[in-house]
Design an enzyme around this catalytic site. Structure first.
Site: not given
Length: 370
Positions: A197, A236, A337
């Protein structure tokens, strides 16, 4: 003496409360949209707390015209696009797919995930975007495509976005996007390799660009439409980079015929997840056909929530968008994350399947009469 101590304690408490109120009142506030018409004013800490709870949103503080109530008006002014009913460039695309290089993907993703983090407000984040820009420019230079280019898109924060362009016969744009920032939800400035990610999507997009530039017709600018490859900063934090870009495109009257987001392409070995919320249904139907024609792992429909990735910025600006993720949302990487989003959880063959999709999508639409 006791009375004096009590008075002093009360004064201290009162002072602390007063300072706390002043600090709260002076904290920077952000307006976020968590769903159509569902807005909330939050502090920076509250915004990241929502992120850590798994909430998805668009930060519309600097782009109130991208709120759902306004973006619906923008969309009504843009003509619908009729996408091809079948593949028309199969020989060329299948040849290009044979040129995908797993070693290149591994090497690029290894370096990209070695930055301590790619937090959009950090020095590391800026270093990462500068490095990726140099890699994109290197791919273009090596191709010999004289008119192709790559440049940074600067923002009010530290990290840049990147836009690479392969001009076609018209300025109408076919866009592929990914986000280049990463985040550690427990410590924003902590270690955040972001291998999946969205290192995986960023390198998927880079590899697709490299392979497409190896096609003589694409490199010579003979395609009907212009191809653009975007790497967004600040995803994000509420899709910040892609908002800046698509809002500026909308204000400047730029024509975007299609946008495909690649956010998380490297975990597991499941069928791809075709996102069905906050997307253009016609473009999404075409993307399913591209997967059927050129990839081997299939697809399932899934939903990711409002504002879950940068395709939502394109949609909010009135442009047709689509998003394909690595799997059904319930089967995507559990390591994101965090400092655990590392290379040992990446399936490079899965990334190559997404690269096949991107090459097919970009080539078919580059030569389509839209």
């Amino acid at each position: 003496m006791v009375r004096s101590i009590l008075i002093a304690a009360l004064v201290a408490t009162s002072t602390a409360l007063s300072v706390g109120r002043r600090e709260a009142s002076t904290a920077e506030l952000f307006t976020i949209e968590l769903g159509p018409g569902e807005t909330r004013v939050v502090t920076e800490e509250e915004k990241w707390a929502l992120k850590n709870e798994g909430k998805t949103f668009i930060d519309i503080t600097n782009h109130p015209n991208l709120a759902s109530s306004e973006s619906a008006k923008s969309a009504s002014n843009i003509a619908a696009v009729a996408y091809p009913s079948a593949m028309a460039q199969e020989d060329a695309v299948r040849d290009l797919i044979t040129r995908l290089n797993k070693t290149f993907v591994q090497e690029e993703l290894t370096t990209f995930s070695e930055f301590f983090n790619r937090y959009y407000q950090s020095t590391y984040g800026k270093q990462a975007s500068d490095w990726l820009l140099s890699e994109v420019q290197g791919v273009i230079s090596a191709s010999g495509a004289a008119n192709a280019s790559a440049k940074p898109f600067t923002h009010s924060w530290t990290q840049n976005s990147i836009i690479a362009t392969i001009p076609g016969q018209s300025t109408d744009k076919i866009i592929v996007g990914a986000h280049l920032d990463s985040i550690n939800g427990r410590d924003r400035t902590g270690r955040a390799p972001g291998a999946d990610d969205d290192g995986s999507g960023s390198i998927t997009t880079l590899e697709a660009l490299r392979v497409l530039l190896s096609d003589a017709k694409i490199a010579a600018g003979e395609a009907a439409n212009t191809l653009e490859f975007h790497w967004y900063s600040g995803e994000e934090a509420g899709l910040l980079g892609s908002e800046d870009i698509f809002d500026s495109y909308s204000s400047d009257g730029v024509v975007v015929k299609a946008m495909l987001q690649q956010d998380m392409t490297g975990y597991g070995n499941n069928p791809m997840g075709v996102i069905t919320d906050s997307v253009d249904s016609g473009l999404t139907a075409f993307v399913r056909k591209v997967i059927d024609a050129y990839a081997t792992i299939g697809w399932v429909d899934t939903q990711c929530g409002y504002g879950c990735s940068d395709h939502a910025s394109a949609t909010a600006a009135g442009y047709p968008s689509s998003f394909v993720i690595e799997a059904d949302m319930d089967l995507t990487s559990p390591y994101i994350h965090s400092d655990g989003d590392t290379l040992d959880h990446v399936n490079y063959d899965h990334i190559l399947e997404h690269a096949k999709l991107v090459v097919g999508y970009a080539y078919e639409l580059a030569f389509a009469d839209l």
